[in-house]
Scaffold this motif. Structure first.
Motif, PDB file in Angstrom:
ATOM      1  N   UNK A 104       0.833  -1.211   0.000  1.00 48.95           N
ATOM      2  CA  UNK A 104       0.000   0.000   0.000  1.00 48.95           C
ATOM      3  C   UNK A 104       0.866   1.259   0.000  1.00 48.95           C
ATOM      4  N   UNK A 105       1.984   1.207   0.719  1.00 57.94           N
ATOM      5  CA  UNK A 105       2.898   2.359   0.698  1.00 57.94           C
ATOM      6  C   UNK A 105       3.444   2.560  -0.712  1.00 57.94           C
ATOM      7  N   UNK A 106       3.762   1.456  -1.376  1.00 58.05           N
ATOM      8  CA  UNK A 106       4.273   1.563  -2.744  1.00 58.05           C
ATOM      9  C   UNK A 106       3.207   2.169  -3.659  1.00 58.05           C
ATOM     10  N   UNK A 107       1.953   1.795  -3.449  1.00 59.87           N
ATOM     11  CA  UNK A 107       0.839   2.345  -4.224  1.00 59.87           C
ATOM     12  C   UNK A 107       0.797   3.865  -4.069  1.00 59.87           C
ATOM     13  N   UNK A 108       0.802   4.319  -2.830  1.00 63.33           N
ATOM     14  CA  UNK A 108       0.751   5.761  -2.566  1.00 63.33           C
ATOM     15  C   UNK A 108       1.983   6.460  -3.149  1.00 63.33           C
ATOM     16  N   UNK A 109       3.155   5.855  -2.924  1.00 63.91           N
ATOM     17  CA  UNK A 109       4.402   6.509  -3.360  1.00 63.91           C
ATOM     18  C   UNK A 109       4.596   6.499  -4.875  1.00 63.91           C
ATOM     19  N   UNK A 110       3.997   5.550  -5.554  1.00 62.53           N
ATOM     20  CA  UNK A 110       4.083   5.571  -7.017  1.00 62.53           C
ATOM     21  C   UNK A 110       3.323   6.765  -7.573  1.00 62.53           C
ATOM     22  N   UNK A 111       2.205   7.083  -6.915  1.00 63.35           N
ATOM     23  CA  UNK A 111       1.432   8.247  -7.355  1.00 63.35           C
ATOM     24  C   UNK A 111       2.106   9.537  -6.911  1.00 63.35           C
ATOM     25  N   UNK A 112       2.551   9.568  -5.651  1.00 64.31           N
ATOM     26  CA  UNK A 112       3.115  10.786  -5.068  1.00 64.31           C
ATOM     27  C   UNK A 112       4.329  10.427  -4.240  1.00 64.31           C
ATOM     28  N   UNK A 113       5.509  10.432  -4.879  1.00 64.23           N
ATOM     29  CA  UNK A 113       6.734   9.980  -4.197  1.00 64.23           C
ATOM     30  C   UNK A 113       6.930  10.651  -2.842  1.00 64.23           C
ATOM     31  N   UNK A 114       7.085   9.840  -1.816  1.00 67.06           N
ATOM     32  CA  UNK A 114       7.362  10.364  -0.481  1.00 67.06           C
ATOM     33  C   UNK A 114       6.125  10.584   0.372  1.00 67.06           C
ATOM     34  N   UNK A 130       3.730   8.477   1.373  1.00 63.34           N
ATOM     35  CA  UNK A 130       3.367   7.421   2.332  1.00 63.34           C
ATOM     36  C   UNK A 130       3.916   7.731   3.733  1.00 63.34           C
ATOM     37  N   UNK A 131       5.159   8.186   3.776  1.00 62.01           N
ATOM     38  CA  UNK A 131       5.793   8.448   5.073  1.00 62.01           C
ATOM     39  C   UNK A 131       5.178   9.649   5.785  1.00 62.01           C
ATOM     40  N   UNK A 132       4.470  10.495   5.047  1.00 60.28           N
ATOM     41  CA  UNK A 132       3.871  11.694   5.657  1.00 60.28           C
ATOM     42  C   UNK A 132       2.483  11.419   6.227  1.00 60.28           C
ATOM     43  N   UNK A 133       1.906  10.283   5.881  1.00 60.65           N
ATOM     44  CA  UNK A 133       0.516  10.012   6.250  1.00 60.65           C
ATOM     45  C   UNK A 133       0.399   9.518   7.686  1.00 60.65           C
ATOM     46  N   UNK A 134      -0.742   9.760   8.278  1.00 59.47           N
ATOM     47  CA  UNK A 134      -1.060   9.118   9.552  1.00 59.47           C
ATOM     48  C   UNK A 134      -1.024   7.605   9.290  1.00 59.47           C
ATOM     49  N   UNK A 135      -0.254   6.840  10.081  1.00 58.60           N
ATOM     50  CA  UNK A 135      -0.108   5.402   9.787  1.00 58.60           C
ATOM     51  C   UNK A 135      -1.464   4.685   9.789  1.00 58.60           C
ATOM     52  N   UNK A 136      -1.566   3.635   8.981  1.00 58.67           N
ATOM     53  CA  UNK A 136      -2.779   2.823   8.975  1.00 58.67           C
ATOM     54  C   UNK A 136      -2.973   2.159  10.331  1.00 58.67           C
ATOM     55  N   UNK A 137      -4.213   2.055  10.744  1.00 61.43           N
ATOM     56  CA  UNK A 137      -4.501   1.322  11.971  1.00 61.43           C
ATOM     57  C   UNK A 137      -4.683  -0.154  11.640  1.00 61.43           C
ATOM     58  N   UNK A 138      -4.655  -0.965  12.673  1.00 60.91           N
ATOM     59  CA  UNK A 138      -4.852  -2.394  12.504  1.00 60.91           C
ATOM     60  C   UNK A 138      -6.235  -2.664  11.876  1.00 60.91           C
ATOM     61  N   UNK A 139      -7.232  -1.928  12.343  1.00 58.67           N
ATOM     62  CA  UNK A 139      -8.590  -2.081  11.809  1.00 58.67           C
ATOM     63  C   UNK A 139      -8.639  -1.757  10.319  1.00 58.67           C
ATOM     64  N   UNK A 140      -7.958  -0.693   9.926  1.00 56.90           N
ATOM     65  CA  UNK A 140      -7.945  -0.309   8.524  1.00 56.90           C
ATOM     66  C   UNK A 140      -7.272  -1.374   7.674  1.00 56.90           C
TER      67      UNK A 140
END
Ligand SMILES: Cc1cc2nc3c(=O)[nH]c(=O)nc-3n(C[C@H](O)[C@H](O)[C@H](O)COP(=O)(O)OP(=O)(O)OC[C@H]3O[C@@H](n4cnc5c(N)ncnc54)[C@H](O)[C@@H]3O)c2cc1C
Ligand SMILES: Cc1cc2nc3c(=O)[nH]c(=O)nc-3n(C[C@H](O)[C@H](O)[C@H](O)COP(=O)(O)OP(=O)(O)OC[C@H]3O[C@@H](n4cnc5c(N)ncnc54)[C@H](O)[C@@H]3O)c2cc1C
Ligand code: HEM
Ligand code: HEM
Lengths: 235, 235
Positions: free
Chosen positions: B142-152, B154-164
């Protein structure tokens, strides 16, 4: 992600009879998820079909799925598509169950968590049996196809030959079972995430005609006809 | 219409083993019509997948075809897509045969006869069994998905929760069986039609980012991050 976390909609009994200007809500077409943005409204469905000729036609060969990019056009409450009489896609679709899907991307929706990223879009899924358009109807339907894209062009073209007409197969389907789905607007994040110092919003996306490239073999002195002036590939 | 009238290509024996940088030519993926513009070249296929995240995934439920608009991304020689763990589309695709199709419209090709109208386009059809991505791999994919669209990003996002993470299903498929098809250039008319006094040529079409709409609820003073600057929805 949908705007709000939601559970699946309760099962309602399939309704096979279209109600007024609504497509029928069947077990196949009833939106289970994100139903808040789903629609059975004929005007919504028609507007999406009219806005984007490109579609994806799904059909089954030997139990396996195929999805072929195709151009569709709408006349009244039917949708049409065409191709070679020898096309495998058309032969497998003819008098068989198909799913015709149109999707228009309007924007990338950037949220503050990965989970809430989405796209703004308009889409239609239609289900039904693809019917063969009878020979006598081919010519008027193909002219309508051309004229929907470029009003008046059909009459300017060198007429189709008998061989060309024979080589062409038209399929059509009533716009009866299916649905539209539309998402627009900003991301919808978890309440506590709005305070995060990360830019969120929408990258608006549009498909546009960017120019005309005349055929280098055009007869001398030709100018682009009027029917090109207002051409919009996606409305 | 293809550039030249052509008969179906002769049947060749299916070749199941990829040859070098080529996808395998199977009975399902061998282009029968317009094969002159078809390609099994991995670089051609990859370039089209990378240029257009939007795809149409075809799957079968009760013997009937469904086509769901989805976003795909490529990593190496695999293609990925995601959605709700409760999604009917993903549940029906999981460990089942699917067809994933990407189509990019580059232009409307206007000829001197109806028959020779066409579109310039790039498309890919991929076939295979959709495999469930194991839990441990979800996060990096999923991080690769986000970063392919907008490099960098993924690391700026609020981390995914276990539920998500639990609510999310990822499917993937090797890029092994399938094909690309590309058409470009002017219309190809019958020799005698070139003299007709009708403008022929191509309406060039492009999908572009047309602007940014900031979320009205953005924290004050935020500016669009760098990863937005070079975003191209279709390359
Ligand atoms: C451009 C684009 C990209 C998308 N990307 C993704 C993605 O990456 N991941 C993801 O999970 N979803 C994506 N979606 C949404 C996706 O198309 C489905 O709506 C969603 O996955 C729910 O699928 P489902 O099978 O669970 O729907 P269900 O609600 O179970 O489907 C039931 C019925 O609802 C109707 N329906 C469902 N989806 C649509 C639709 N899109 N348009 C019209 N009618 C519909 C159909 O009649 C369908 O038979 C995208 C949509 C668009 C337009
Ligand atoms: C935007 C767009 C619009 C189109 N509109 C039309 C239309 O209105 N009418 C029409 O007849 N055709 C249209 N086409 C072409 C269409 O997608 C098929 O290529 C064509 O109809 C031949 O289908 P077939 O089943 O006979 O192909 P076959 O050659 O029998 O298919 C065999 C195999 O070839 C490969 N293949 C076939 N088509 C494609 C493709 N497009 N991309 C990648 N691989 C492919 C697949 O592996 C397929 O399984 C359009 C294509 C695009 C991209
Ligand atoms: C009188 C009108 C038309 C006739 C008789 C006609 C006929 C055909 C036929 C027979 C084919 C199959 C070609 C083959 O695979 O051998 C075909 C394919 C196609 N047609 Fe048309 N067509 C018409 C109008 C149009 C128009 C207006 C468009 C687009 C704007 C269009 C776009 C296409 C496309 C994209 C293909 C697929 C070509 C490919 O396989 O690469 N057609 N058409
Ligand atoms: C960490 C990253 C991500 C996670 C965990 C995630 C998770 C999910 C989940 C669980 C759904 C199902 C929603 C539902 O139907 O209830 C979903 C749907 C979706 N996701 Fe993602 N996603 C991620 C990233 C993205 C990105 C980057 C995009 C787009 C750029 C995106 C686009 C979509 C779209 C379009 C849907 C369909 C929503 C609908 O049905 O209308 N996702 N995602």
């Amino acid at each position: 992600m949908p705007d709000r976390p939601e559970t699946d909609a309760p099962e309602d009994a399939p309704q096979d009879v279209p109600r007024g200007a609504q497509l029928s809500r069947t077990d196949r077409s009833r939106l289970r998820r994100s139903h808040a943005r789903g629609s059975f409204d004929r005007d919504v469905v028609n507007a999406i079909l009219d806005a984007q000729p490109m579609c994806s036609v799904g059909y089954v060969i030997d139990g396996r799925p195929y999805v072929t990019p195709t151009l569709q056009w709408r006349e009244g409450d039917r949708v049409y598509w065409h191709g070679s009489s020898a096309s495998r896609a058309l032969r497998a679709s003819r008098e068989a169950e198909v799913c015709l899907t149109v999707a228009i991307l309007d924007g990338y929706v950037m949220a503050r968590s990965g989970f809430h990223h989405s796209v703004n879009s308009r889409s239609v899924m239609l289900f039904g049996r693809a019917q063969l358009v009878p020979d006598a109807e081919k010519e008027p339907r193909l002219c309508a196809f051309v004229d929907r894209l470029w009003p008046g062009r059909a009459a300017m073209l060198r007429p189709n030959t008998e061989t060309e007409r024979k080589a062409t197969t038209l399929l059509s389907m009533p716009i009866a079972e299916g649905s539209a789905k539309v998402r627009s607007g900003p991301p919808v994040d978890e309440p506590e995430d709005y305070a995060l110092p990360l830019w969120a919003g929408v990258i608006e996306v549009q498909t546009r005609a960017t120019g005309l490239t005349p055929d280098p073999r055009n007869a001398p002195g030709l100018t682009p006809p009027d029917h090109l002036r207002h051409f919009r590939p996606v409305g």
